[in-house]
Design a protein around this motif. Sequence first.
Motif, mmCIF file in Angstrom:
data_model
loop_
_atom_site.group_PDB
_atom_site.id
_atom_site.type_symbol
_atom_site.label_atom_id
_atom_site.label_comp_id
_atom_site.label_asym_id
_atom_site.label_seq_id
_atom_site.Cartn_x
_atom_site.Cartn_y
_atom_site.Cartn_z
ATOM 1 N N PRO A 258 0.816 -1.222 0.000
ATOM 2 C CA PRO A 258 0.000 0.000 0.000
ATOM 3 C C PRO A 258 0.845 1.265 0.000
ATOM 4 N N VAL A 259 2.011 1.210 0.641
ATOM 5 C CA VAL A 259 2.876 2.386 0.676
ATOM 6 C C VAL A 259 3.438 2.673 -0.710
ATOM 7 N N SER A 260 3.917 1.627 -1.392
ATOM 8 C CA SER A 260 4.509 1.819 -2.718
ATOM 9 C C SER A 260 3.449 2.125 -3.773
ATOM 10 N N MET A 261 2.287 1.507 -3.647
ATOM 11 C CA MET A 261 1.234 1.741 -4.635
ATOM 12 C C MET A 261 0.593 3.112 -4.471
ATOM 13 N N ILE A 262 0.476 3.560 -3.233
ATOM 14 C CA ILE A 262 -0.270 4.790 -2.969
ATOM 15 C C ILE A 262 0.658 5.940 -2.607
ATOM 16 N N ALA A 263 1.438 5.770 -1.533
ATOM 17 C CA ALA A 263 2.242 6.885 -1.025
ATOM 18 C C ALA A 263 3.321 7.323 -1.998
ATOM 19 N N GLN A 264 4.047 6.382 -2.587
ATOM 20 C CA GLN A 264 5.142 6.759 -3.483
ATOM 21 C C GLN A 264 4.632 7.369 -4.775
ATOM 22 N N THR A 265 3.572 6.810 -5.335
ATOM 23 C CA THR A 265 3.037 7.370 -6.572
ATOM 24 C C THR A 265 2.414 8.740 -6.330
ATOM 25 N N ILE A 266 1.692 8.875 -5.238
ATOM 26 C CA ILE A 266 1.142 10.179 -4.897
ATOM 27 C C ILE A 266 2.269 11.156 -4.598
ATOM 28 N N GLY A 267 3.316 10.662 -3.947
ATOM 29 C CA GLY A 267 4.461 11.516 -3.638
ATOM 30 C C GLY A 267 5.124 12.052 -4.894
ATOM 31 N N GLN A 268 5.263 11.222 -5.948
ATOM 32 C CA GLN A 268 5.851 11.670 -7.203
ATOM 33 C C GLN A 268 5.009 12.770 -7.839
ATOM 34 N N ALA A 269 3.694 12.533 -7.924
ATOM 35 C CA ALA A 269 2.807 13.527 -8.520
ATOM 36 C C ALA A 269 2.742 14.786 -7.658
ATOM 37 N N PHE A 270 2.723 14.600 -6.345
ATOM 38 C CA PHE A 270 2.663 15.724 -5.407
ATOM 39 C C PHE A 270 3.908 16.600 -5.537
ATOM 40 N N TYR A 271 5.080 15.964 -5.627
ATOM 41 C CA TYR A 271 6.337 16.718 -5.746
ATOM 42 C C TYR A 271 6.378 17.499 -7.060
ATOM 43 N N GLY A 272 5.943 16.855 -8.150
ATOM 44 C CA GLY A 272 5.904 17.546 -9.430
ATOM 45 C C GLY A 272 4.962 18.734 -9.409
ATOM 46 N N GLU A 273 3.829 18.587 -8.715
ATOM 47 C CA GLU A 273 2.841 19.666 -8.660
ATOM 48 C C GLU A 273 3.306 20.831 -7.797
ATOM 49 N N VAL A 274 3.793 20.550 -6.589
ATOM 50 C CA VAL A 274 4.208 21.637 -5.696
ATOM 51 C C VAL A 274 5.468 22.325 -6.213
#
Length: 424
Positions: A258-274
């Motif tokens: 769940p961490v790799s499927m959700i947190a890491q992918t969201i983290g990549q998109a989140f970092y690109g957005e911010v």
Amino acid sequence: MSSIYKNILLLTSASILSRLIGILSIPIITRLYSPSDMGVLSAFISITSVLLAFSTLRYSVVIPLPRTQGYALNASVLCLIVLSFVCTLLFILIYFFYEVFFDFFNLNALIEYWYFLPISLLLFGLVEILNTWAIRYKKFKLISSANVFQSSIGATSKIIFGLVNLNPIGLIIGQVLVQAGSVIMLLKFYFSKYSSKKVSIKRILYIARYYSDIPKFRLPSQVLLALCVNMPILFFSYHFGTEITGQIGLALTVLSLPVSMIAQTIGQAFYGEVANIGRKKPRLIQELSKDIFKKLLIISLVPFTVLVIFGEDIFKIAFGAKWSDAGLYARIMSLYIVTNLVSSPLVNILNIYARNSLYLWINLSRFLLLIGIFSLSFCFEYSIVNTLLIYSLLLSVHYMFITLLIFKVLDFEVIKFDGNVNVQ
């Protein structure tokens, strides 16, 4: 704000598909390989992950930040130069000391295959650089395709090598092919943007000097982070042997899904957005962060509840009776899934506001915490269960503290920005 959720949906969908391939292959792999074989793989991955922290001196986080493509390109070339140097140095060191090194971690089965370690590090480093380059251009569809491709290659190769009884080296080769598959997919896009005319020694040195705080603060932070993440596997491999390490490794693999499927992918998109929003809009970043936090908190309750109630039964049915201990370990460690999942993407905010010293302090405190836990376990001969209980509880507290600290940083940036606006 809608763009980030579109990117999150794209990345998460592909990540779920790639992880689903991995999940479906695990019941086959656990029946082809022994817990000891899996322990060797877990320790090998952990060692590579720790070494990965040195691969680019953390200059890879710079790639999305420059406004111009030229400076971003020079940042990527700087990363490639550093990676080449680090892998060459590792090759030389391992060549002379591989027997002592692998014997320390009870990895004698890998002594004759010592050269896979620098090869694995090289591929891991390339994936990190190329992935960050793709994030800069918001090529989330490409990243998603690469994730699915590498997962397919890894699962297929491990099963094939297991069927021909190539144990445990088949697992190691399969893991190396996982990274190779991702490099193949991402390298074409990198070269499509590459221009030798924009690359110069002067610009590379400028990037290295301008972002010199990255290796000063982020490198030690990343090393500490890697040690914290991989310390359980390395400790159990050293203290309890590969059999127990295999059980722990499978438990951590399932927990990391769940961490790799959700947190890491969201983290990549989140970092690109911010990064695109920029540090001059702290209130917008704060609103986005709160929204991400709430959604992740709700999502994380599902895997936590399932594992706590059905953990051991799931492992017995899915992976076979010999993996029942892994189910028990997963139940114990599932406690920190929630706190880990919700805090992981938010850490990227420290990059945006150049809080490298704070990032170092966070990882140092967690490193010292884990050193204390495993030192007590070693000195007082705690059982595996008691060690994991203490580990899970204290790590959960630490993740909650990190989340609160990041929101404090955002509050400070909002107040400072509002104050500057009022003064003007």
